[in-house]
Design an enzyme around this catalytic site. Sequence first.
Site, mmCIF file in Angstrom:
data_model
loop_
_atom_site.group_PDB
_atom_site.id
_atom_site.type_symbol
_atom_site.label_atom_id
_atom_site.label_comp_id
_atom_site.label_asym_id
_atom_site.label_seq_id
_atom_site.Cartn_x
_atom_site.Cartn_y
_atom_site.Cartn_z
ATOM 1 N N ASP A 43 28.017 25.137 -46.146
ATOM 2 C CA ASP A 43 28.714 24.970 -44.850
ATOM 3 C C ASP A 43 29.136 25.986 -44.165
ATOM 4 O O ASP A 43 30.175 26.577 -44.420
ATOM 5 C CB ASP A 43 29.540 23.346 -45.139
ATOM 6 C CG ASP A 43 29.867 22.701 -43.938
ATOM 7 O OD1 ASP A 43 29.456 21.948 -43.829
ATOM 8 O OD2 ASP A 43 31.008 22.814 -43.712
ATOM 9 N N TYR A 48 33.011 29.358 -36.890
ATOM 10 C CA TYR A 48 33.303 29.651 -37.391
ATOM 11 C C TYR A 48 33.391 31.515 -38.070
ATOM 12 O O TYR A 48 33.535 31.929 -38.757
ATOM 13 C CB TYR A 48 32.303 29.458 -39.364
ATOM 14 C CG TYR A 48 33.191 28.003 -39.953
ATOM 15 C CD1 TYR A 48 34.323 27.563 -38.965
ATOM 16 C CD2 TYR A 48 32.404 27.295 -41.165
ATOM 17 C CE1 TYR A 48 34.012 25.934 -39.476
ATOM 18 C CE2 TYR A 48 33.207 26.626 -41.476
ATOM 19 C CZ TYR A 48 33.489 25.458 -39.926
ATOM 20 O OH TYR A 48 33.482 24.491 -40.879
ATOM 21 N N LYS A 73 26.591 23.673 -37.203
ATOM 22 C CA LYS A 73 27.744 22.667 -36.558
ATOM 23 C C LYS A 73 27.555 23.602 -34.681
ATOM 24 O O LYS A 73 27.463 24.922 -34.903
ATOM 25 C CB LYS A 73 28.562 22.398 -36.720
ATOM 26 C CG LYS A 73 28.862 22.097 -37.998
ATOM 27 C CD LYS A 73 30.281 22.026 -38.827
ATOM 28 C CE LYS A 73 30.666 21.881 -40.211
ATOM 29 N NZ LYS A 73 30.536 22.917 -41.011
ATOM 30 N N HIS A 106 30.117 19.020 -34.224
ATOM 31 C CA HIS A 106 31.388 19.709 -34.607
ATOM 32 C C HIS A 106 32.394 18.562 -34.618
ATOM 33 O O HIS A 106 33.337 18.112 -34.768
ATOM 34 C CB HIS A 106 32.094 20.574 -34.815
ATOM 35 C CG HIS A 106 32.370 21.681 -35.409
ATOM 36 N ND1 HIS A 106 32.848 23.440 -35.635
ATOM 37 C CD2 HIS A 106 33.786 21.310 -36.442
ATOM 38 C CE1 HIS A 106 33.102 22.799 -36.620
ATOM 39 N NE2 HIS A 106 34.101 22.208 -37.556
#
Length: 276
Positions: A43, A48, A73, A106
Amino acid sequence: MIGEKGFVLENGVELPFLGFGTYLVKEESILLDALQVGYRHLDTARKYENEKVVGQAVKNSGIPRREIFLTSKVWKTELGYDKTMASFDATLKDLGVNYLDLFLIHWPMPYPGADWKPLVTESWKALEQLYEEGAVRAIGVCNFLPQHLLHLMKNANTLPMVNQLEFHPGYTQHATAAFCQSHGIQAEAWSPLGRGKLLDDPLILEMAKKYGKSPAQICLRFCLQNNVLPLPKSSAPERMKANLDIFDFDLELEDVYRLMTMPQTGWSGIHPEHFE
């Protein structure tokens, strides 16, 4: 719905019972360790800033792409049809793949008080198009409360299949989790260990002793018994292995309710409508 090897989404796509969360993970070695010990569900997210590392780990693992369930996302500042499509293209490029297994919005709003409804509607149109074209196998959202989901569903041709939310003993978001279950939306748990704060909680420690399991295993088993897919993360291979070892015991119903009704513990402090 629960299948033989994982949760089955409304469209029949099956995803492993546990995923490996990659938030703050920047080292390929950690991801390779996770894949080596048995994780097949990674994930990540555009926010990120590690999609290139994740993609490299998938490539270098030697595991066929089709055997790894990949989620990413679109970030909350990229809501809207065009921005969402551009974000998806950048995600595929960085991951080095030609499709995603799951693509999520998100957060429901870019900033507190934003006029989020048209943005979510347009982003969802983008996700629906990607799904119809076969660029993604499943689509969904993160951190959507029932009011956000109701708006999305009212304007959707394809309903969300997943809602990823903060879920753990001490913060179960009962209203949202129950809404998802009643509408066929698979709930996934980020921060299933309460950011580590649950690992020395007296009630969790009591149950760890009772069942002969680690505090983390108690929290992850709690998620599964509530039909919520946990996404733990760890940098240590031995803890990665232990987090997968949660299929040889069941929490008694009384203990599930004790965990469900314990005082608020381990909450991140983040609320979808007040998140800067």
